[in-house]
Scaffold this motif. Structure first.
Motif, mmCIF file in Angstrom:
data_model
loop_
_atom_site.group_PDB
_atom_site.id
_atom_site.type_symbol
_atom_site.label_atom_id
_atom_site.label_comp_id
_atom_site.label_asym_id
_atom_site.label_seq_id
_atom_site.Cartn_x
_atom_site.Cartn_y
_atom_site.Cartn_z
ATOM 1 N N LEU A 40 -4.185 55.419 -11.887
ATOM 2 C CA LEU A 40 -4.792 56.722 -11.604
ATOM 3 C C LEU A 40 -4.002 57.486 -10.543
ATOM 4 O O LEU A 40 -3.949 58.720 -10.570
ATOM 5 C CB LEU A 40 -6.231 56.524 -11.136
ATOM 6 N N ALA A 41 -3.395 56.761 -9.606
ATOM 7 C CA ALA A 41 -2.663 57.426 -8.526
ATOM 8 C C ALA A 41 -1.369 58.053 -9.023
ATOM 9 O O ALA A 41 -0.952 59.108 -8.533
ATOM 10 C CB ALA A 41 -2.362 56.424 -7.411
ATOM 11 N N VAL A 99 -12.392 60.045 -12.339
ATOM 12 C CA VAL A 99 -12.492 59.571 -10.952
ATOM 13 C C VAL A 99 -13.897 59.829 -10.408
ATOM 14 O O VAL A 99 -14.468 59.000 -9.686
ATOM 15 C CB VAL A 99 -11.417 60.256 -10.077
ATOM 16 N N TRP A 149 -3.865 54.739 -1.743
ATOM 17 C CA TRP A 149 -2.667 55.291 -2.378
ATOM 18 C C TRP A 149 -2.476 56.749 -1.996
ATOM 19 O O TRP A 149 -1.369 57.195 -1.714
ATOM 20 C CB TRP A 149 -2.766 55.156 -3.896
ATOM 21 N N GLN A 150 -3.588 57.500 -2.001
ATOM 22 C CA GLN A 150 -3.496 58.924 -1.671
ATOM 23 C C GLN A 150 -3.187 59.151 -0.197
ATOM 24 O O GLN A 150 -2.750 60.237 0.174
ATOM 25 C CB GLN A 150 -4.796 59.619 -2.061
ATOM 26 N N ALA A 155 -6.303 51.526 -9.962
ATOM 27 C CA ALA A 155 -6.057 52.528 -8.929
ATOM 28 C C ALA A 155 -4.608 53.001 -8.951
ATOM 29 O O ALA A 155 -4.321 54.188 -8.776
ATOM 30 C CB ALA A 155 -6.409 51.955 -7.555
ATOM 31 N N ARG A 156 -3.671 52.074 -9.190
ATOM 32 C CA ARG A 156 -2.255 52.460 -9.248
ATOM 33 C C ARG A 156 -2.007 53.398 -10.423
ATOM 34 O O ARG A 156 -1.299 54.402 -10.292
ATOM 35 C CB ARG A 156 -1.374 51.216 -9.370
ATOM 36 N N VAL A 200 -11.949 50.533 -6.947
ATOM 37 C CA VAL A 200 -10.927 51.481 -7.398
ATOM 38 C C VAL A 200 -10.912 52.715 -6.510
ATOM 39 O O VAL A 200 -9.843 53.191 -6.092
ATOM 40 C CB VAL A 200 -11.173 51.877 -8.866
ATOM 41 N N ARG A 201 -12.107 53.234 -6.205
ATOM 42 C CA ARG A 201 -12.161 54.437 -5.359
ATOM 43 C C ARG A 201 -11.575 54.168 -3.980
ATOM 44 O O ARG A 201 -10.834 54.997 -3.435
ATOM 45 C CB ARG A 201 -13.617 54.905 -5.231
ATOM 46 N N LEU A 238 -7.775 53.657 -4.320
ATOM 47 C CA LEU A 238 -7.154 54.937 -4.665
ATOM 48 C C LEU A 238 -7.002 55.820 -3.433
ATOM 49 O O LEU A 238 -5.995 56.525 -3.281
ATOM 50 C CB LEU A 238 -8.003 55.642 -5.725
ATOM 51 N N GLN A 239 -7.977 55.772 -2.536
ATOM 52 C CA GLN A 239 -7.852 56.508 -1.274
ATOM 53 C C GLN A 239 -6.661 56.000 -0.472
ATOM 54 O O GLN A 239 -5.970 56.773 0.192
ATOM 55 C CB GLN A 239 -9.134 56.380 -0.466
ATOM 56 N N ARG A 254 -8.770 63.579 -15.816
ATOM 57 C CA ARG A 254 -8.599 62.591 -14.746
ATOM 58 C C ARG A 254 -9.625 62.792 -13.638
ATOM 59 O O ARG A 254 -10.226 61.832 -13.140
ATOM 60 C CB ARG A 254 -7.190 62.677 -14.169
#
Length: 512
Positions: A72-73, A84, A152-153, A69-70, A145-146, A149-150, A80
């Protein structure tokens, strides 16, 4: 006013019926249960193994998801967005298809063991506890991961820009921004995966078994199917429900808010550090993508050429599954729409709670309860298909409602007074206002329900009749070591599952 009252009454009738289905079957399970004294040492071993494998699977999934996740962020590259998006595919991928793929790669004659044999290294085994853990990580790594990742976003981009202006090193950014977010997100991610693994059946059925790799779900199936000990099966079902409720109670208070505050909604993501970390992030993304895609590619490589040679009974099973999935999806859509509109009209929290009830019980437990209730009314063969349809529709409701309720509330707030002033009621309001405005979330809910029903291998195994669905037929082919036919059936099942999801989801977008 009369039309609105009729809508609320219809929603409450649906909620009451759903409550009767879930709570009634659980009451039947509780009534049949013989008490904890009826459980033997092997049953308690199954309980301990269930908790242990769920905890280990959740820990591995969450821990491995953090670097993915890091990466991808903080990296932007071609493809990409597609990657995702593909991370959400395992949620609607039939479990038995993914297991087939894992066997193709990690099984005794899989590509990995062939490579190890060529190098003179010891082989790895996929059957037993290690296979159960591997499969659970395969399914839940993308979900983790999803979710992370949210997180991080959700960190405002201004925080990263401020950190850059202050000369923060990567270690400082991790300490002040990333770790607080992870402290808030990881407990919820871990518990979500723990709950999924706690009620996993198909993975344990195909890769587990034996005294050291039997879960509670598999023990329920064995007590029901092989021993026909309904009391023990019911008691194990109650134990599993208690574990799920305990995990849900913990989930209410374990998360810690990150408290980053609001930003200016800039969509640009954080820019990662340069140097060797670029290569490290690329390697992490490549390894994760390879782990998730390799098994599916392996199945397709064997299964696609086999499709024209599949026997007629496999195609009949596929047709039967499609019919059941479509009926389950349509039923789930009608129930979701009725409940969502009732909830949007402020009909009370208990209506929404009724829609979430399926989360507290697994399909196998509900199937056991329905068998107890209906065994004097119909034979298992007669119950197999209608019970499977009903339970699949019920199990899809919580996910469909999550998509529909916000849209239904917006519809109520924005258009209710206008529709009332135009005297738009009944069928006219449904056709010209409700369905067009809710088409997208309703289509998504229907696609999700169809895909989940298409790949279900839970309830049908209890009643395993002479009319198997495609997932059950695939499992039978694997047990008969007809792996080429199984690969073809797996490709067919995967194509039908994604096809049904696409048809319903795309249908909701037409003229929406």
């Amino acid at each position: 006013m009369a039309a609105r009252l009729r809508g609320v009454i219809a929603g409450r009738i649906v909620a009451a019926g759903l409550g009767a289905l879930i709570l009634g079957t659980l009451a039947a399970v509780a009534w049949q249960a013989g008490g904890l004294s009826g459980l033997g040492e092997w049953d308690w071993r199954a309980v301990r193994f269930t908790i242990w494998q769920a905890a280990l699977s959740a820990t591995l999934s969450a821990a491995l998801a953090v670097p993915v996740a890091r990466a991808l962020a903080r990296r932007r590259f071609r493809g990409r967005g597609l990657l995702v998006t593909l991370l959400g595919a395992p949620f609607i991928l039939p479990v038995i298809v993914a297991i087939m793929g894992l066997i193709s790669v990690f099984g005794r004659n899989g590509a990995l063991n062939e490579g190890l044999r060529a190098l003179g290294l010891p082989e790895i085994g996929i059957y037993g506890w290690q296979g159960v853990i591997l499969a659970h990580v395969f399914f839940n790594l993308p979900l983790s991961v999803r979710l992370i990742l949210q997180g991080w976003q959700a960190i405002p981009y201004e925080r990263f820009r401020l950190a850059s202006s202050l000369g923060f090193a990567p270690a400082d950014i991790a300490r002040h921004l990333e770790r607080p977010m992870l402290r808030a997100a990881l407990p919820g991610v871990w518990l979500a995966v723990f709950l999924v693994c706690l009620t996993s059946f198909t993975v344990a059925l195909a890769l587990g078994g034996g005294p050291r790799a039997t879960t509670v779900e598999l023990a329920i199936y064995q007590a029901f199917r092989f021993d026909f000990d309904l009391g023990r099966a019911a008691t194990l079902g109650l134990v599993q429900i208690a574990l799920c409720i305990a995990a849900l109670m913990v989930a209410r208070w374990i998360a810690i808010p990150a408290a980053f505050g609001a930003g200016m909604d800039e969509r640009q993501g954080p820019t990662g550090p340069r140097g060797w970390r670029v290569a490290a992030d690329a390697a992490v993304i490549a390894l994760a993508a390879g782990f998730l895609l390799w098994p599916l590619v392996a199945v397709m490589a064997v299964g696609v050429p086999r499709l024209p040679m599949l026997e007629a009974d496999i195609w009949w099973a596929a047709g039967r599954s499609v019919v059941m999935a479509v009926i389950s999806a349509l039923l789930a859509m009608m129930l979701c729409l009725t409940l969502a509109l009732t909830i949007a009209r402020g009909a009370g929290r208990w209506t929404e709670a009724a829609g979430m009830l399926p989360l507290i019980a697994s399909p196998l437990v509900l199937g056991t309860g329905l068998f107890i209730l209906l065994r004097d009314v119909a034979s298992p063969q007669q119950m197999a298909l209608p019970v499977t349809v009903a339970i699949n529709a019920a199990m899809a409701l919580p996910f469909g409602l999550r998509a529909l309720i916000p849209a239904a509330r917006s519809l109520q707030d924005d258009y209710d007074q206008l529709a009332a002033s135009l005297d738009m009621r009944g069928w006219a309001r449904l056709r010209y206002l409700t369905l067009p405005r809710l088409a997208r979330p309703l289509g998504f809910a229907g696609g999700l329900a169809a895909a989940l029903a298409m790949g279900d291998l839970g309830v049908i195994t209890l009643f395993a009749s002479d009319q198997p669905t495609l997932p059950l037929k695939l499992y039978q082919l694997m047990n008969s070591y007809r792996m080429a036919d199984a690969a073809g059936a797996a490709v067919l099942l995967m194509a039908l599952s994604f096809g049904l999801f696409w048809i319903f989801d795309k249908g909701g977008r037409l003229d929406a």
